[in-house]
Enzyme design. Structure first.
Site, PDB file in Angstrom:
ATOM      1  N   GLU A 302       0.233 -11.564   7.138  1.00 25.58           N
ATOM      2  CA  GLU A 302      -1.095 -11.958   6.669  1.00 25.58           C
ATOM      3  C   GLU A 302      -1.480 -13.388   7.054  1.00 25.58           C
ATOM      4  O   GLU A 302      -1.635 -14.260   6.192  1.00 25.58           O
ATOM      5  CB  GLU A 302      -1.182 -11.763   5.154  1.00 25.58           C
ATOM      6  CG  GLU A 302      -1.012 -10.302   4.750  1.00 25.58           C
ATOM      7  CD  GLU A 302      -1.250 -10.032   3.281  1.00 25.58           C
ATOM      8  OE1 GLU A 302      -1.455 -10.996   2.508  1.00 25.58           O
ATOM      9  OE2 GLU A 302      -1.238  -8.854   2.889  1.00 25.58           O
ATOM     10  N   GLU A 539       1.471  -2.803   5.221  1.00 28.13           N
ATOM     11  CA  GLU A 539       1.597  -2.902   3.768  1.00 28.13           C
ATOM     12  C   GLU A 539       0.533  -2.043   3.118  1.00 28.13           C
ATOM     13  O   GLU A 539      -0.635  -2.054   3.522  1.00 28.13           O
ATOM     14  CB  GLU A 539       1.426  -4.348   3.267  1.00 28.13           C
ATOM     15  CG  GLU A 539       2.630  -5.238   3.426  1.00 28.13           C
ATOM     16  CD  GLU A 539       2.439  -6.587   2.735  1.00 28.13           C
ATOM     17  OE1 GLU A 539       1.642  -6.656   1.770  1.00 28.13           O
ATOM     18  OE2 GLU A 539       3.063  -7.559   3.164  1.00 28.13           O
TER      19      GLU A 539
END
Length: 788
Positions: A302, A539
């Site tokens: 991220e 994810e």
């Protein structure tokens, strides 16, 4: 129904018929892929020693490769990878001390994360039993280099190597990600070592009091309501935003900031941080890259742009940046970090908008400075040093001097773009370093900024060889509220201007459709931009402590089961692989995942049997103890398909699935019987499918004690279900181009339903109908009484 992509038409399925001698001689000059034993007319389904969800080299004939949007094995079969993130516990050292944090940061250790080596057999056996055999393995920069620049923790790396070397024994495969959230534990998340913040001049012990970081969720685990869900706001605070900006674009926005290296030289901050990161990464790849179980590496979890592209120092974008608790603007952060008490807005949860401003408070009343006087900025804010803001002596207040500083290159005046100007160039540097120490067959996993679609600027010149696009997806509404029920909202659509009524869904069918749409949007945006590149959702998960943690006391996990089912149904409809967040061996009801209040692990140590009581066979139900909502997670799926997947639908409530696939266009091929190899078609760069056997993972969780029924195959097709290997083996006879197969799998007796797949009309149809009848009756009465 999905149609084959352009690349899928290029697959070649080996025919049994021998081609002409002339063709064979031409083909023999090409590379010879491996032939699967199922090509033999005498082959019996399931005669191989492997199983569907086995990703070891022995099972796949070699390392998995990419072809178009697919992962393929050495037999050319399309492989569907699904597994877990291992683990959320890897964010935190084993000797984390809440009382002392952030002291003693040089002496932390991550040896034993996610679990000691002697516990590996039980955890790996459990994941194999559940069919979750593809692992996204978390490593943090801090775990590798916490003691200082260039001081690597080889004890930790040796531990990780020993752990991951065990993967092939259990049919597991993995890719390694350098994980971060909000830059570092020392700025409220996880990832980078403390010395990176100290290097640019931050005082670790002043970050919290000055408002430069929110640390309560790291220090205390985030277990109280006041700490719930606040940590993502740390991206907007001074420490994390400054570190990200300097890392990606220090040359552009902080050229005056120079860091002394070990040899006494002064390095520009961007070069200093990026070189340190890449050097660390090279050490990790060098230590792990030769392992058979390691499929590839991911650059960074991220990534965040920091202040880059921020239009104004006076506001963050409400649609993209979470506003909860105290959220200072960039300028307010600068002021706070420089020791000036500053009034900051306070935001609370609300409806229909997620949050609203409810008050203001003066922060940093003690005038604590986040900058060390002995640092490279000499105690001055780095952004004041670059003329972004200043202190007006006559007015005795801070003033913004360059409100849109982070939108344009200060030297050229050209508008910047985080992806094009900073992220893509760094991707290429990273890929070169990985290629320099690992074989070229390793896959490179990349992802965009969280919750963003694949940017249109990610054109071929910005892509990497052997690249896998691995974005994340969560239901942001459930994450934010920690609640799930019959009413769900498409936050993805609302944030992009969707008409509100179209964004609301009711019931389990509505949740499935809602999540399916969002996940399909992500994958289709990737295919439009990247072309035929594989997409894997790196994810995705659900909070186990939703709905006021009611399930922890009642042991009724219906809502968690429903939400997980809706999410995985969306993934299955999109035909994408995924790694669930997360399998955490340390999870329990009280502490959860013990990081910033998160509780995503469906495995809970409190409910598990002692390791000495476990049997490690795939059929062992002892491994299921500790698992929650397993009926939603442990599902059948086509693992290795001798063709192109078209559609997969599974109904968990009665254990039935439908699977469709198509045989690709067939080109001339030739078999070399003595060597067991097949020649490759000339003038094509496409793999031959040298297997007739498709392998589907079918968990014994749904088949044990039941009769397995497979419908849809022809009279010459064969199948065999082996419960001990949790695999349905299917060998098809007709592999002519365009041949479609559609099978239906079911069990008798059916499973007991976990919940009803309810709909709006199913729940309220009678009420709406009766109400309509009453309304029409009244209307008819009024018309007949007064107007006729």
């Amino acid at each position: 129904m999905l149609s084959p992509s352009s690349s899928e038409a290029s697959f070649v399925l080996l025919e049994d018929t021998q081609k002409s001698t002339a063709v064979s001689e031409v083909l023999a000059q090409e590379t010879k892929p491996i032939v699967h034993p199922s090509q033999s007319p005498a082959y019996v389904p399931g005669a191989v020693s492997s199983y569907a969800h086995d990703w070891s080299v022995a099972s796949t004939g070699g390392h998995l490769k990419l072809h178009g949007r697919h992962f393929v094995d050495s037999y050319g079969r399309v492989c569907n990878l699904r597994g877990v993130n291992l683990s959320g516990s890897n964010k935190i050292p084993v000797n984390h001390d809440n009382e002392k944090f952030p002291a003693d940061h040089h002496s932390v250790t991550f040896v034993g994360r996610p679990f000691p080596l002697d516990e590996a057999p039980e955890h790996f056996s459990r994941l194999r039993r559940w069919g979750l055999t593809f692992i996204r393995f978390l490593v943090t920069w801090e775990a590798v280099e916490h003691a200082g620049l260039g001081v690597y923790d080889y004890e930790y790396l040796t531990y990780v190597r020993k752990l991951l070397s065990l993967l092939p024994q259990y049919g597991l495969s993995a890719f390694v990600v350098i994980h971060q959230d909000v830059w570092s534990r020392y700025s409220g998340g996880s990832g980078a070592p403390a010395w990176t913040l100290e290097a640019i001049g931050f005082d670790l012990h002043a970050l919290e009091e000055s408002g430069a970081a929110w640390l309560l969720g790291v220090k205390g685990g985030g277990h109280v309501e006041a700490e719930r869900g606040i940590w993502p706001c740390g991206y907007q605070k001074l420490a994390a935003a400054t570190m990200a900006t300097c890392f990606w674009a220090g040359d552009t926005f902080a050229p005056k900031l120079k860091i002394k290296t070990l040899d006494g030289q002064a390095k520009p901050v961007q070069q200093y941080l990026q070189d340190a990161f890449l050097d660390m990464y090279a050490v990790v790849v060098q230590k792990l890259g030769d392992l058979d179980g390691i499929l590839g590496f991911e650059i960074m979890n991220e990534p965040h742009r920091g202040y880059i592209d921020l239009p104004s120092l006076h506001a963050f974008d409400y649609n993209t940046d979470l506003h909860l608790s105290h959220v200072p603007t960039a300028f307010e952060s600068f002021m706070l970090g420089s020791g000036f008490p500053t009034t900051v807005s306070h935001w609370t949860r609300s409806f229909p908008m997620p949050t609203r401003k409810t008050s203001t408070s003066v922060l940093n009343s003690a005038s604590r400075k986040a900058w060390r006087p002995d640092g490279p900025t000499e105690g001055k804010c780095v952004w004041e040093m670059h003329g972004v803001w200043g202190w007006d002596l006559s007015k005795n207040e801070g003033v913004v001097l360059r409100e849109s500083y982070f939108v344009k290159d200060p030297m050229t005046g050209q508008k910047v773009d985080w992806y094009t100007d900073f992220y893509f160039p760094f991707l290429k540097r990273w890929a070169d370093r990985v290629r320099g120490v690992a074989s070229t067959d390793k896959l490179l996993f990349v992802e965009p900024i969280p919750n963003e679609f694949c940017p249109s600027s990610w054109t071929p010149e910005n892509q990497l060889p052997n690249m896998v696009y691995a974005p994340h997806w969560y239901d942001l509404n459930a994450l934010f509220t920690k609640a799930f029920g019959d009413f769900t909202v498409n936050v993805q659509g609302l944030s992009r201007g969707m008409f509100p009524l179209k964004a609301f869904y009711w019931g389990q069918k509505g949740a499935r459709d809602n999540f399916s749409l969002q996940i399909r949007n992500i994958t289709e945006a990737a295919y439009r931009t990247l072309g035929e590149k594989p997409v894997l959702i790196g994810e995705c998960g659900i909070p186990m402590d939703m709905n006021q943690k009611e399930a922890f006391t009642t042991d009724n996990w219906m809502w968690q089961s429903r939400m997980m089912d809706a999410m995985i149904t969306g993934l299955e409809r999109a035909l994408v692989g995924f790694t669930l967040w997360n399998y955490n061996p340390d999870n329990n009801d009280i502490l959860g995942d013990d990081w910033n209040g998160e509780n995503f692990s469906w495995f809970s140590s409190r409910r598990a049997l002692p390791g000495s009581w476990l049997s490690h066979e795939q059929t062992s139900f002892t491994l299921d103890n500790g698992g929650r909502i397993l009926t939603s997670i442990v599902r059948p799926y086509p693992a290795k398909t001798a063709g192109i997947p078209l559609r997969f639908d599974y109904e968990m409530n009665w254990g039935e699935f439908t699977y469709e696939w198509i045989c690709p266009d067939s080109l001339p091929s030739a078999v070399s019987g003595s060597s067991g190899t097949v020649s490759k078609p000339p003038h094509t760069g496409h793999p031959i499918i040298t297997a007739r056997e498709t392998e589907i993972f079918v968990p014994s969780l749904i088949t044990h004690g039941r009769k397995v029924v497979v419908d849809g195959l022809g009279p010459e097709d064969k199948y065999f279900h082996d419960e001990t290997r949790q695999t349905l083996f299917i060998v098809t006879h007709d592999t002519s181009p365009g041949k479609r197969y559609k099978i239906t799998f079911s069990v008798q007796p059916p499973l007991r339903s976990t919940f009803a797949v309810n709909t709006f009309w199913g729940d309220f149809g009678e009420l709406v109908t009766s109400g309509s009848v009453v309304f029409l009756g009244i209307l008819v009465f009024i018309i007949s009484r007064y107007y006729l």
